[in-house]
Design a protein around this motif. Structure first.
Motif, short mmCIF file in Angstrom:
data_model
loop_
_atom_site.label_atom_id
_atom_site.label_comp_id
_atom_site.label_asym_id
_atom_site.label_seq_id
_atom_site.Cartn_x
_atom_site.Cartn_y
_atom_site.Cartn_z
N UNK A 179 4.82 9.79 -5.73
CA UNK A 179 3.81 10.67 -5.13
C UNK A 179 2.56 10.70 -6.01
N UNK A 180 2.76 10.61 -7.32
CA UNK A 180 1.61 10.52 -8.23
C UNK A 180 0.83 9.22 -7.92
N UNK A 181 1.57 8.13 -7.71
CA UNK A 181 0.90 6.86 -7.36
C UNK A 181 0.13 7.01 -6.05
N UNK A 182 0.76 7.66 -5.10
CA UNK A 182 0.13 7.82 -3.79
C UNK A 182 -1.11 8.72 -3.89
N UNK A 183 -1.02 9.76 -4.70
CA UNK A 183 -2.17 10.65 -4.89
C UNK A 183 -3.35 9.89 -5.47
N UNK A 184 -3.07 9.02 -6.45
CA UNK A 184 -4.13 8.24 -7.08
C UNK A 184 -4.73 7.25 -6.08
N UNK A 185 -3.87 6.61 -5.30
CA UNK A 185 -4.36 5.64 -4.30
C UNK A 185 -5.26 6.34 -3.28
N UNK A 186 -4.79 7.48 -2.79
CA UNK A 186 -5.59 8.22 -1.78
C UNK A 186 -6.97 8.56 -2.35
N UNK A 187 -7.00 9.06 -3.58
CA UNK A 187 -8.28 9.48 -4.15
C UNK A 187 -9.23 8.29 -4.30
N UNK A 188 -8.69 7.17 -4.79
CA UNK A 188 -9.52 5.96 -4.93
C UNK A 188 -10.12 5.56 -3.58
N UNK B 203 0.80 -1.23 0.00
CA UNK B 203 0.00 0.00 0.00
C UNK B 203 0.83 1.27 0.00
N UNK B 204 0.41 2.20 0.82
CA UNK B 204 1.10 3.48 0.94
C UNK B 204 2.56 3.29 1.36
N UNK B 205 2.80 2.32 2.22
CA UNK B 205 4.18 2.07 2.67
C UNK B 205 5.06 1.66 1.49
N UNK B 206 4.45 0.97 0.53
CA UNK B 206 5.19 0.57 -0.68
C UNK B 206 5.59 1.82 -1.47
N UNK B 207 4.70 2.80 -1.50
CA UNK B 207 5.03 4.05 -2.19
C UNK B 207 6.19 4.77 -1.49
N UNK B 208 6.21 4.72 -0.16
CA UNK B 208 7.35 5.31 0.55
C UNK B 208 8.63 4.57 0.14
N UNK B 209 8.50 3.26 -0.05
CA UNK B 209 9.65 2.46 -0.49
C UNK B 209 10.15 2.89 -1.86
N UNK B 210 9.23 3.25 -2.76
CA UNK B 210 9.64 3.69 -4.10
C UNK B 210 10.42 5.01 -4.03
N UNK B 211 9.96 5.91 -3.17
CA UNK B 211 10.72 7.17 -3.02
C UNK B 211 12.11 6.82 -2.49
N UNK B 212 12.14 5.92 -1.50
CA UNK B 212 13.43 5.55 -0.90
C UNK B 212 14.36 4.92 -1.93
#
Ligand code: G6P
Length: 612
Positions: A482-491, A305-314
């Motif tokens: 962050x684009x992925x995270x924005x889309x996930x949040x909106x969904x 989930x969101x934690x995976x997106x943090x991993x992508x930034x990392x």
């Protein structure tokens, strides 16, 4: 995934359980129920829907009981309805049980029971396990504890269960494997729950039960045993959580509160670690294992989930600063394929809850292969924190809203500090750049605060686009996740279909969706790719898409291409994700609100996913 609460002691059990269930509703809200030991009998009340519905149903009932268990459900086996709600009663009516997890071999156990004359009133795996326990108890003529031990040896899957028995009026028996359980120790009373939030107002002393342990809990006695019937000494931990942290504190929703808490949660995360003036980062988990980290052949980041997106930034940050190859894996994929993990590999596990089943099992697999596990976790004392070799807490405090917000920025802050510390030790970063990034990281709380002061602008944008059926989120480089995270949040929060894409990759498919009805959110802060993303905006504008852009203050070009713009303070491109995600969190929140959605409890989701 499902919240469970239990109480045994001198108080009225029902109010304690009800309050606890409300706190645990983030774990699931398909149905709610309680079992209370009332005048020598177990009374079970349950109802489809949220805890408030159960509460309403029970107004005026005589619920006098000093022991009870309660459950809030995220459905796995069987649709969410009254029948499948927990607690379940055993065939003879003498046992009641609640369960968080999945019994994988339930079908086989059910067949055995059917052959022995059992019938079932629900479609759940839980009722099967409960009747299996009852069957063993009757057949072996043994006590509940022994029957449970025997039954659990036959069970595959994950569980945290609480059991009560009519003939044992002050004892709750609990067991866990894979799903969390905390026991609060009061004076002559005990509290049981999926996390500490239902417990903290009564006691700060808790025991985290481990996998394959059984707890026999009476008002003034707590016995822990392993499945081999040997006693285990309970390890008592002091809770470091304040009641205010789990209440809304004047905000309409937890999600909004948590978004607005970020200046202080990021500050708390940096505090005591980052000393920008002295140019130092103090992280004991990193320092103690610095050789291993800096000499890693490869870093694998495992999360969901969101934690995976943090991993992508990392991934982007660590590769840039530390020159160590990084791979980011979905835990659910990693655990079932045959991944190559070597001794020199470092695994970074990222998890808000520290309980996500897929992440936990993936880590077990990596550990078996000799990998070193570093946990980046928010929930103190959680399972992932405990099985990691080392780690760093994100210190964001309890996150209740189902959509992760402050935990994400906490994860980014920790991962940035880690990367900077390793890079500095490895000398893969210049002293000047290191110092610059330290100062910039230090300024993040203040900049987030400045962004939040303009939240009303995002509210206006959200209201304008709330009726869109689809959204596209585009970003490049550090802003792509962050684009992925924005889309996930909106969904999650508005139920609008949204896709996140690397801005340039958009030409290979999503561009076909673009017309005058499609809002396209560009995360387009000033960075080394800025001109490229401006070209991508042109491509969307040429096709009449509606452009909403998140830009850096002072950018004069992007506003001319955008229908709506939101500016954030300037920051180095590595630091920018910590800022650019904030308006996207607000966008999803305000869109959800504009559509009348219960943003803290959006349909079908749960915060802590303890089933695979
Ligand atoms: C669920 C939550 C998400 C979270 C994900 C991973 O899907 O709704 O907000 O990002 O699980 O959870 P974790 O606790 O491991 O970060």
């Amino acid at each position: 995934m499902c919240g469970i609460v239990g109480y045994t002691g001198p108080r009225q059990a029902y109010p304690v359980i009800l309050k606890g269930l409300k706190r645990l509703e983030y774990r699931g809200y398909d149905s709610a129920g309680v079992a209370l030991l009332h005048e020598g009998k177990i009374d079970v009340y349950k109802k489809k829907g949220k805890v408030a519905g159960l509460e309403e149903m029970l107004v005026g009932k005589n619920l006098d009981a000093n022991m009870g268990i309660g459950h809030t459900r995220w459905a796995t086996h069987g649709e969410p309805n009254d029948r499948n709600a927990h607690p379940h009663s055993s065939s003879n009516g003498k046992l009641a049980m609640i369960h968080n997890g999945i019994i994988e071999n339930y079908a086989q156990l059910k067949n055995e029971l059917i052959k022995n004359g059992y019938t079932f009133t629900s479609d759940t795996d839980t009722e099967v396990l409960l009747n299996f326990i009852e069957y063993i108890q009757t057949n072996n003529d043994c006590g509940l504890e022994e029957a449970l031990r025997i039954a659990l040896k036959r069970v595959t899957g994950a569980y945290c269960i609480l059991l009560m028995e009519q003939d044992n009026p002050d004892t709750i028996i609990a067991a866990r494997k894979g799903s969390p359980l905390v026991i609060g120790i009061g004076k002559g009373e005990h509290f049981l729950a999926s996390d500490a939030s239902p417990i903290i107002e009564y006691t700060k002393e808790v025991v985290y039960v481990n996998d394959y342990e059984l707890a026999i809990v009476k008002p003034d006695e707590l016995i822990l045993k392993n499945l081999g019937n040997e006693k285990v000494t309970p390890y008592i931990t002091k809770l470091d959580m304040q009641l205010a942290a789990i209440e809304k504190g004047g905000y309409d929703h937890f999600m909004l509160k948590e978004i607005f808490e970020q200046p202080s949660t990021i500050h708390d995360c940096l505090r005591g670690r980052l000393d920008a003036q002295a140019g130092t980062i103090t992280m004991s988990g990193v320092q103690e294992h610095i050789e291993q980290l800096k000499n890693a052949n490869r870093i694998m980041i495992i999360a969901c989930g969101t934690s995976w997106h943090a991993g992508l930034v990392a991934e982007y940050v660590i590769e840039e600063l530390c020159r160590i190859p990084v791979e980011v894996e979905y835990a659910s994929e990693f655990r079932y394929r045959n991944p190559i993990v070597n001794k020199g590999d470092v695994i970074i596990a990222i998890s808000q809850s520290g309980e996500t089943a897929d992440t936990l099992v993936a880590l077990d697999r990596a550990k078996e292969n000799g990998a070193f596990i570093f946990g980046v976790v928010n929930a103190v004392g959680s399972s992932i924190a405990r099985i990691s070799h080392a780690g760093a807490y994100t210190h964001a405090g309890p996150e209740i809203g189902v959509a992760s917000t402050k935990a994400f920025t906490g994860q980014l802050a920790v991962l940035m500090m880690m990367a900077l510390k390793i890079a500095n030790e490895k000398k893969t970063i210049t002293a000047e750049y290191y110092q610059k990034l330290l100062l910039e990281l230090n300024d993040v709380p203040e900049k987030v605060d400045a962004i939040l002061k303009n939240a009303a602008e995002i509210k206006t944008i959200a209201e304008k686009y709330k009726d869109a059926t689809d959204f596209l989120f585009l970003g490049r480089g550090y802003n792509f996740p962050i684009a992925l995270e924005g889309a996930l949040k909106l969904k999650e929060i508005s139920y609008i279909h949204a896709e996140g894409y690397p801005a340039a990759e958009m030409k290979h498919g999503p561009i076909a969706l673009v017309d005058e009805n499609l809002p396209v959110v560009f995360v387009a802060t000033k960075d080394s790719y800025h001109e490229k993303i401006v070209s991508n905006m042109q491509e969307i504008k040429a096709r009449k898409g509606k452009i909403i852009s998140i830009i850096t203050e002072g950018d004069t070009i992007s506003p001319t291409l955008s229908n709506d713009c939101f500016s954030i303070p300037p920051a180095d491109e590595l630091i920018a994700p910590l800022l650019s995600v904030i308006p996207l969190q607000l966008l999803s929140y305000y869109t959800g609100i504009a559509k009348g959605i219960d943003v803290d409890k959006p349909r079908n989701l749960a915060k802590s996913v303890t089933v695979e």
